[in-house]
Design a protein around this motif. Structure first.
Motif, short mmCIF file in Angstrom:
data_model
loop_
_atom_site.label_atom_id
_atom_site.label_comp_id
_atom_site.label_asym_id
_atom_site.label_seq_id
_atom_site.Cartn_x
_atom_site.Cartn_y
_atom_site.Cartn_z
N VAL A 50 51.57 -52.38 -49.25
CA VAL A 50 51.42 -51.49 -50.18
C VAL A 50 51.78 -50.17 -49.33
N PRO A 51 51.50 -49.26 -47.79
CA PRO A 51 52.40 -48.54 -47.29
C PRO A 51 53.50 -48.67 -47.28
N ALA A 52 54.24 -49.88 -47.01
CA ALA A 52 55.54 -50.60 -47.22
C ALA A 52 56.14 -50.37 -48.23
N LEU A 53 55.96 -50.59 -49.98
CA LEU A 53 56.22 -49.87 -50.79
C LEU A 53 55.96 -48.88 -51.27
N PHE A 54 54.94 -47.49 -50.52
CA PHE A 54 55.46 -46.41 -50.80
C PHE A 54 56.21 -45.99 -50.81
N ALA A 55 56.74 -46.65 -48.96
CA ALA A 55 58.37 -45.88 -47.77
C ALA A 55 59.23 -46.07 -48.89
N LEU A 56 59.34 -47.09 -49.53
CA LEU A 56 60.55 -47.70 -50.35
C LEU A 56 60.60 -46.31 -51.60
N ILE A 57 59.64 -46.11 -52.38
CA ILE A 57 60.16 -45.28 -53.63
C ILE A 57 58.83 -43.61 -53.56
N SER A 58 58.58 -43.67 -52.02
CA SER A 58 58.33 -41.89 -52.16
C SER A 58 58.85 -41.67 -50.58
N THR A 59 58.46 -41.02 -50.00
CA THR A 59 58.76 -40.23 -48.55
C THR A 59 58.20 -41.23 -47.36
N PRO A 60 58.03 -40.51 -46.72
CA PRO A 60 57.85 -41.12 -44.75
C PRO A 60 56.85 -40.53 -44.69
N PHE A 61 56.87 -38.85 -45.14
CA PHE A 61 55.03 -38.41 -44.93
C PHE A 61 54.01 -39.10 -46.09
N VAL A 62 54.58 -39.53 -46.60
CA VAL A 62 53.70 -39.97 -47.61
C VAL A 62 53.42 -41.20 -47.67
N ALA A 63 54.42 -41.86 -47.40
CA ALA A 63 53.99 -43.85 -46.29
C ALA A 63 53.02 -43.66 -45.13
N GLY A 64 53.49 -42.87 -43.81
CA GLY A 64 52.62 -43.10 -42.58
C GLY A 64 51.98 -42.23 -42.70
N THR A 65 51.26 -41.21 -44.15
CA THR A 65 49.99 -40.43 -44.08
C THR A 65 49.07 -41.11 -44.63
N GLY A 66 48.87 -41.75 -45.96
CA GLY A 66 49.06 -42.56 -46.63
C GLY A 66 48.25 -44.22 -46.01
N ALA A 67 48.73 -44.17 -45.15
CA ALA A 67 48.73 -45.56 -44.32
C ALA A 67 48.05 -45.14 -43.40
N ALA A 68 48.05 -44.06 -42.28
CA ALA A 68 47.26 -43.51 -41.35
C ALA A 68 44.84 -43.60 -42.16
N ILE A 69 45.63 -42.76 -42.99
CA ILE A 69 44.37 -42.90 -43.80
C ILE A 69 43.83 -44.06 -44.63
N GLY A 70 44.45 -44.63 -45.27
CA GLY A 70 44.07 -45.93 -45.45
C GLY A 70 43.34 -47.22 -45.00
N THR A 71 43.67 -47.18 -43.69
CA THR A 71 43.53 -48.10 -42.47
C THR A 71 42.10 -47.26 -41.55
N PHE A 72 42.36 -46.33 -41.46
CA PHE A 72 41.15 -45.42 -40.99
C PHE A 72 39.93 -45.85 -42.27
N MET A 73 40.13 -45.34 -43.15
CA MET A 73 38.80 -45.88 -44.44
C MET A 73 38.53 -46.81 -44.20
N ALA A 74 39.13 -48.04 -44.26
CA ALA A 74 39.03 -49.19 -43.97
C ALA A 74 38.23 -49.93 -42.89
N SER A 75 38.67 -49.03 -41.80
CA SER A 75 37.67 -48.94 -40.63
C SER A 75 35.89 -48.53 -40.55
N PHE A 76 36.15 -47.52 -40.97
CA PHE A 76 34.97 -46.77 -41.69
C PHE A 76 34.02 -47.27 -42.59
N ILE A 77 34.29 -48.44 -43.51
CA ILE A 77 33.71 -48.73 -44.72
C ILE A 77 33.45 -50.41 -44.10
N LEU A 78 34.66 -51.11 -43.30
CA LEU A 78 34.10 -52.40 -42.10
C LEU A 78 32.85 -52.58 -41.51
N ALA A 79 33.03 -50.66 -40.74
CA ALA A 79 32.43 -50.95 -39.58
C ALA A 79 30.67 -51.49 -40.30
#
Length: 285
Positions: A50-79
Motif C-alpha cells: 500500500v505505501p509502496a504504491l503511494f510512493a509510486l503515484i504520489s509524493t514522498p511525504f504522502v507515502a511516508g506519512t501515510g505509512a507511519a500513521i497506518g502502522t500506528f493505527m494497526a498497532s493501536f487496533i491490534l493492541a
C-alpha cells in the motif's frame, strides 16, 4: 483568490491521499498480523504494497506519512487483542515506516523507470526495516531484562536478523504486486487527485538495463542466502529466535525474493522489447 483556492484544494487532496494510504495500510497490516515471526516481535506484513504504491503515484511525504500513521493505527487496533504494543510501534514501526517509504518516494522522484523501482524498493525496505529493528532492540533493552542482558554483538546480530527477515518477506510482494496495481489504479487516482499525484510517465526502460539490474539483484539475494543458510554467520543472526522451526523457511525466502526480482526483470524486459506502448506497463498518472 484562485491561487489560494487551488492551494487549499491541493492540500485537501494531499490529506485525503494520506488518509487513504493510512487506512488501507492499517487494514492490510492487521489482516496478516496473527502470522508469527521467528522472534515473536513484529508482524508478517505483505501490506507494505500500500505505501509502496503511494510512493509510486504520489509524493514522498504522502507515502511516508501515510505509512507511519497506518502502522500506528494497526498497532493501536491490534493492541486490543494482545497482538501489538503501541509504545513499541512509536519507537520502531512509526519512524521505520516513515523513513523507508519517504525514501522510496524520493528515490522514485529521481528515476522514473522500473529498474529504479526495483532497486529503490530494496534499498528503502532495508533502510526502513533497519530503523524499525533498531527501535525494537532499544525498546526491549530497556523494558525486558533478558534482552538487556544480551551482549552488544548479540544485539547487533538480532537487529540484522530482524531487518533481513522483514525485508525479505516484503520484497516479493512489492515487486510482484505493486506494478500491476499501478497500472490499474493509476488512472483512477489521477482523475480524482490530479493536483496531488505525479503527472509523468513511468516505465521508460531499456530491456538490457532492466534485465541486467534484475540479474545483479538476484545474485545479491543468492549471496545473502548462501551467507545465512550455509555459514555460521547465518546461525548467529538467528541465534535469539523463539521459534527456531521457522528459521529454515525464512532462510529460503531469500531465494524466493531473488527469484521474484529476476522474474519481474525478465517479464518486463520482454514486454519492453516487444515495443508495447508505455501504458501497458506504466500509465500516465
Amino acid at each position: 483568490m484562485s491561487g489560494t483556492s487551488d492551494g487549499r484544494k491541493s492540500i485537501s487532496k494531499t490529506v485525503a491521499l494520506i488518509a487513504m494510504c493510512a487506512a488501507l495500510y492499517a487494514a492490510a497490516a492487521a489482516a496478516t498480523s496473527p502470522i508469527p515471526t521467528p522472534w515473536g516481535v513484529g508482524h508478517f506484513r505483505p501490506g507494505v504494497i500500500v505505501p509502496a504504491l503511494f510512493a509510486l503515484i504520489s509524493t514522498p511525504f504522502v507515502a511516508g506519512t501515510g505509512a507511519a500513521i497506518g502502522t500506528f493505527m494497526a498497532s493501536f487496533i491490534l493492541a486490543t487483542f494482545g497482538l501489538s504494543n503501541p509504545p513499541l510501534s512509536l519507537m520502531s514501526g512509526v519512524p521505520g515506516n516513515f523513513a523507508g517509504f519517504y525514501l522510496l518516494g524520493w528515490l522514485l522522484s529521481r528515476g522514473r523507470t522500473w529498474r529504479s523501482f526495483v532497486s529503490s524498493s530494496i534499498v528503502s525496505l532495508f533502510v526502513g526495516n533497519l530503523i524499525a529493528a533498531t527501535g525494537v532492540m532499544l525498546y526491549f533493552s530497556f523494558v525486558v531484562p533478558t534482552w538487556a542482558a544480551w551482549t552488544i554483538g548479540e544485539k547487533l546480530l538480532t537487529i540484522l536478523g530482524l531487518t533481513l527477515f522483514w525485508m525479505v518477506t516484503m520484497v516479493p510482494f512489492v515487486i510482484a504486486v505493486v506494478p500491476p496495481l499501478y497500472r490499474g489504479i493509476g488512472p483512477i487516482v489521477s482523475e480524482r487527485f490530479a493536483a496531488a499525484v505525479r503527472s509523468d510517465v513511468f516505465g521508460k526502460d531499456r530491456p538490457r538495463d532492466l534485465l541486467y539490474n534484475s540479474l545483479m539483484l538476484f545474485l545479491m539475494f543468492l549471496a545473502i542466502y548462501v551467507g545465512v543458510a550455509m555459514t555460521p554467520f547465518g546461525d548467529a543472526i538467528f541465534g535469539k529466535v523463539i521459534r527456531p522451526e521457522y528459521v529454515f523457511w525464512v532462510k529460503n525466502l531469500f531465494i524466493i525474493a531473488g527469484g521474484t526480482v529476476l522474474a519481474f526483470g525478465l517479464g518486463a524486459s520482454l514486454i519492453v522489447n516487444k515495443k508495447i506502448s508505455p501504458g501497458s506497463i506504466g500509465r500516465r498518472v
